[in-house]
Each structure stands twice: as C-alpha cells, then as structure tokens.
Design a protein around this motif. Structure first.
Motif, PDB file in Angstrom:
ATOM      1  N   LYS A 160     -27.301   3.768 -22.719  1.00 52.10           N
ATOM      2  CA  LYS A 160     -25.976   4.391 -22.701  1.00 52.10           C
ATOM      3  C   LYS A 160     -25.842   5.517 -21.684  1.00 52.10           C
ATOM      4  N   LYS A 187     -16.603  18.043 -20.373  1.00 51.35           N
ATOM      5  CA  LYS A 187     -16.994  17.063 -19.370  1.00 51.35           C
ATOM      6  C   LYS A 187     -18.111  17.591 -18.480  1.00 51.35           C
ATOM      7  N   ASN A 191     -26.222   8.692 -22.184  1.00 48.72           N
ATOM      8  CA  ASN A 191     -25.485   9.783 -22.822  1.00 48.72           C
ATOM      9  C   ASN A 191     -26.433  10.957 -23.082  1.00 48.72           C
ATOM     10  N   THR A 197     -26.656  15.140 -19.038  1.00 43.61           N
ATOM     11  CA  THR A 197     -27.165  13.817 -18.675  1.00 43.61           C
ATOM     12  C   THR A 197     -28.081  13.903 -17.462  1.00 43.61           C
ATOM     13  N   PHE A 213     -31.039   6.262 -24.533  1.00 44.08           N
ATOM     14  CA  PHE A 213     -30.521   6.973 -23.365  1.00 44.08           C
ATOM     15  C   PHE A 213     -30.454   6.055 -22.150  1.00 44.08           C
ATOM     16  N   HIS A 271     -21.422  17.695 -20.533  1.00 40.04           N
ATOM     17  CA  HIS A 271     -22.021  16.380 -20.750  1.00 40.04           C
ATOM     18  C   HIS A 271     -22.630  15.828 -19.466  1.00 40.04           C
ATOM     19  N   SER A 280     -26.027  12.782 -26.587  1.00 31.72           N
ATOM     20  CA  SER A 280     -26.668  12.084 -27.709  1.00 31.72           C
ATOM     21  C   SER A 280     -28.178  12.275 -27.668  1.00 31.72           C
TER      22      SER A 280
END
Length: 435
Positions: free
Chosen positions: A60, A279, A62, A286, A57, A282, A65
C-alpha cells in the motif's frame, strides 16, 4: 492512534502469552534456559510483526499505517513483558501500594508514530519513594528490550521529579507534552498529567513558544537554513517532519488539542490548512519509512544513492522529458515549501492570539484607530488584514496589492489574510499574469 487492521496478524497477544505460560509450566527448565526461551518467544513475535508491517507497507505504501502499526506492535510486546515480569520474574510476596509503577510512552512514541528503525522513548513512572521492586522491574524490562535489539531512551522518575525537570529542561517538557499511558497503574499517570498541566504548562505558553522557535532556528542553521538542498533531511531539515512536530507542540501547548482537526473546530485554522498539514505529514512519513526499510537503519537523509529507488517505490516513473526521480524530488520540495508556509501561518496565528490576550494601552488603541486603513487594507495589531473575506475571490489582484502595501509600509501581513491568500492563489492564473 488510528485503528489497526487485523491486529493479530501484526501481533497475536493471546498466542504470545500462551507460549510464555507453557514455558513457565516446564519445571525442568533452569532460570537461565527459561530466560533464553522467553527471549526467543519475544524475538519471534517481533520478527513476525515487523515482516507483516513491511509486507503491508510494500503493498500500500502507506507510511502512516506502518508507523501506527509499529507503535501498536511495540505497545503489545512491552505490556506482555511487564505482566510476565511481575507474575514470574520478580521477587514474589505481598506487593505494597508504594510499589505501583506506570509505563508511559513519550516523544514520538507517545504520539504513536514509530518509524521502522525509530527509538522507543519510555518513562518508568514511580511513586516519590522508590523500592527495590521498581529497580528489579525496570532492569528486567530494559534488558529484555535491549536483547531484542530495540533502541530505548528511558528515564525512571516520580511525578515530582518529572515536574522539576520539565521546568528546567525544554526538551523534557516537550517529551512529556506528548506522553501517553502505556501500561501499569493509571492513577500515577493521571496524577502526572494533572500536575504537568497545573505546574508547568499553565501560564507559560509564550515561554514555550519562544523557546521552540529559537530551537527551530538553531536547527535550521545547523542543517544549512535552506529548503532546497540536494540531499535533504526528511526529519530535521527545513520543511521536514520536525517542523510539523513544532506545529503540533505549539497547538497542544497553547490549546490543549489532540490533533490538528481540533484546531479547525476551534476556528484557529481553516479546513484547507488542516488538510495540507495531513497530506504533508503522510508524504514525509512514507518517505521516511522507505528510507528506514531501504537502508535498514534510522536514516533520515535523502542521499543521491537512495533517491531513484524511493522514487520508483513511490510510483514516480520516467516520462518523456522528465525522470521519475526528478519528479519525486520536485514533489518533495513542494511539500517542504508547504510545511514552511504552514509553519509561518500557524506561528503568526499563535502570536496574534497571544497579543490579543494582552490588554492594549490607550495610546496604541488610538494609534490603530487613526491609521486603521492602509491602501485599502485594515490594520490590526500592526498587521495588514482584508476588509472582507471574499476580497481575493472577486479581485485576485488584491493579493499582489496586499504584499506591495506590506512592503511599502514595512508592515507584517495578518495570519488571517495569509490564510486567504493560500486558499486563493490558484486565482492568479495565466490570464491575470498577462495583464
């Protein structure tokens, strides 16, 4: 749940099972010492998995994920523990068919969305008549999970009990709506899914819709009912993750879909709206993961003390005339606004679809036929809609005319027209605004 890259780096199932088998083979270990060694094995696997997920994390950034990887890791630990308990910890003997049991993930865990510090919601699904074997297994698993430091919300019920509680309690109904088979006897799970659809969901979409909207309104009121608070709540605040969850719940209940893309295929929403949903989701995922890692607890408030650090971690650097944290919070508020727009659009679509299923009376049909045009827009179900889909492309000012007509005639705007407005807002550029 999405595919997990290099799963063994998150949790090596074979290695954990091999270590447990070695412990069982040590005849000199007392039951208490073996229990301690088993717990140490699980703790080590959990710590390694968390470290690897956080490492990924931080590289990236993300959140999607990280949440799916955390859910995967917990899935594997629980499955290994379940099999180990049955093979080595419970009273040995001939298992009866009545001693079947299924582990079911519900709530956010059922969606496969676990933030680093999220609770784990489990349903221990049993036959109607429970046996001592069920109690032993549930007790062993719960104590192990608690000793691992995991926060577990749990219930032990039969399918019949689940159905009864779901009819009485909307929170339980919502949790079961997101249920996911985790481990154990799958026939019990499939039976519950079938009964839930037939005896709870069927014919109750409007009831669920009204209850969830009222629940949302009460939540917004508790949180201040404003989107632009200085220290917003990423999960419960207006325009936060819970509002996106609402869209998912309504879509799943009304249409039986698995993901938002399914709504596009059904023609319920546009691809552009689905993209905005993903979008926003996500981004909020995050932010929430950063919050959990930074505070080390299940914190969902973007307080002043963490905003600069999260802004830096997410790449919002200072620029001439603006600080990074200001740019980050501006983006956050824009996402919250987008979530609000999506909520209004989808709720209007669901309501419109429900109305369309009700046969209109003769008087209402005649009324709509008589007043089918209002200032160049057609009237559908007491809502203003466009005559053609390309209207705003050729005449952007028509968007302003639409809202003026709705205001002057005290009418709502049709969700289809709202969707077209969102798609064409960029056409109201500086040139047109100067006219």
């Amino acid at each position: 749940m999405s595919n997990i890259n290099d799963q063994r780096s998150v949790l090596d199932r074979r290695a954990v099972i091999a270590t447990l088998d070695e412990l069982v083979a040590q005849q000199d270990l007392t039951r208490q010492k073996r229990r301690q060694a088993v717990l140490a094995c699980f703790k080590e696997a959990l710590a390694k998995g968390r470290t690897e997920i956080q490492r990924r994390f931080e590289i990236k950034g993300n959140g999607a994920s990280a949440m799916h990887e955390t859910s995967f890791m917990v899935d594997q630990l629980i499955r290994i523990a379940y099999d180990f308990a049955i093979a080595h910890e419970l009273t040995q003997g001939v298992r009866l068919s009545a001693e079947a049991m299924t582990l079911v993930a519900v709530g956010g865990y059922g969606r496969g969305e676990l933030s680093p510090q999220s609770d784990i919601d489990l349903l221990f699904l049993t036959p109607y008549k429970r046996a001592p074997w069920h109690e032993q297994l549930v007790e062993w698993l719960l104590y192990l999970l608690w000793d691992l430091g995991l926060k577990v919300g749990q219930a032990t019920r039969s399918a019949e009990e689940c159905i009864r509680h779901a009819k009485e309690d909307m929170t339980i109904r919502t949790a079961l709506l997101e249920m996911r088979w985790l481990w154990g006897d799958k026939e019990l799970y499939e039976d519950l899914v079938k009964k839930f659809q037939m005896n709870v969901v069927h014919g109750t979409a409007q009831e669920f819709f009204d209850a969830k909207l009222e629940e949302r309104n009460q939540r917004h009121e508790r949180m201040g009912d404003v989107r632009y608070v200085l220290e917003p709540n990423v999960k419960e605040g207006k325009g936060g993750l819970r509002d996106l969850h609402l869209l998912f719940w309504l879509a799943r209940y009304q249409y039986g879909v698995v993901g938002v893309e399914d709504l596009v295929h059904l023609g319920v929403i546009s691809q552009e709206a689905a993209t905005r949903f993903v979008k926003a989701q996500h981004f909020l995922w995050t932010v929430r993961c950063h919050l959990h890692y930074l505070t080390g607890r299940a914190e969902d408030r973007l307080t002043f003390d963490v905003q600069p650090e999260i802004a830096q971690r997410m790449g919002y650097s200072d620029r001439a005339g603006s600080r990074g944290v200001e740019r980050f919070m501006k983006h956050f508020y824009l996402v919250a606004k987008d979530v609000g727009d999506l909520t209004r659009l989808f709720c209007s679509l669901v309501e419109e679809r429900h109305k369309a299923q009700i046969k209109p009376s003769l008087m209402s049909r005649l009324k709509r036929k008589k007043n089918d045009l209002v200032d160049g827009f057609k009237l559908e179900g007491e809502r203003l809609n466009v005559l053609e889909n390309a209207l705003f492309e050729t005449d952007p000012i028509a968007m302003i005319k639409l809202f003026r007509a709705a205001l002057e005639h005290d009418l709502d705007i049709h969700p289809h027209a709202l969707d077209l407005v969102h798609r064409n807002l960029r056409r109201l550029d500086a040139k047109i605004r100067k006219q």
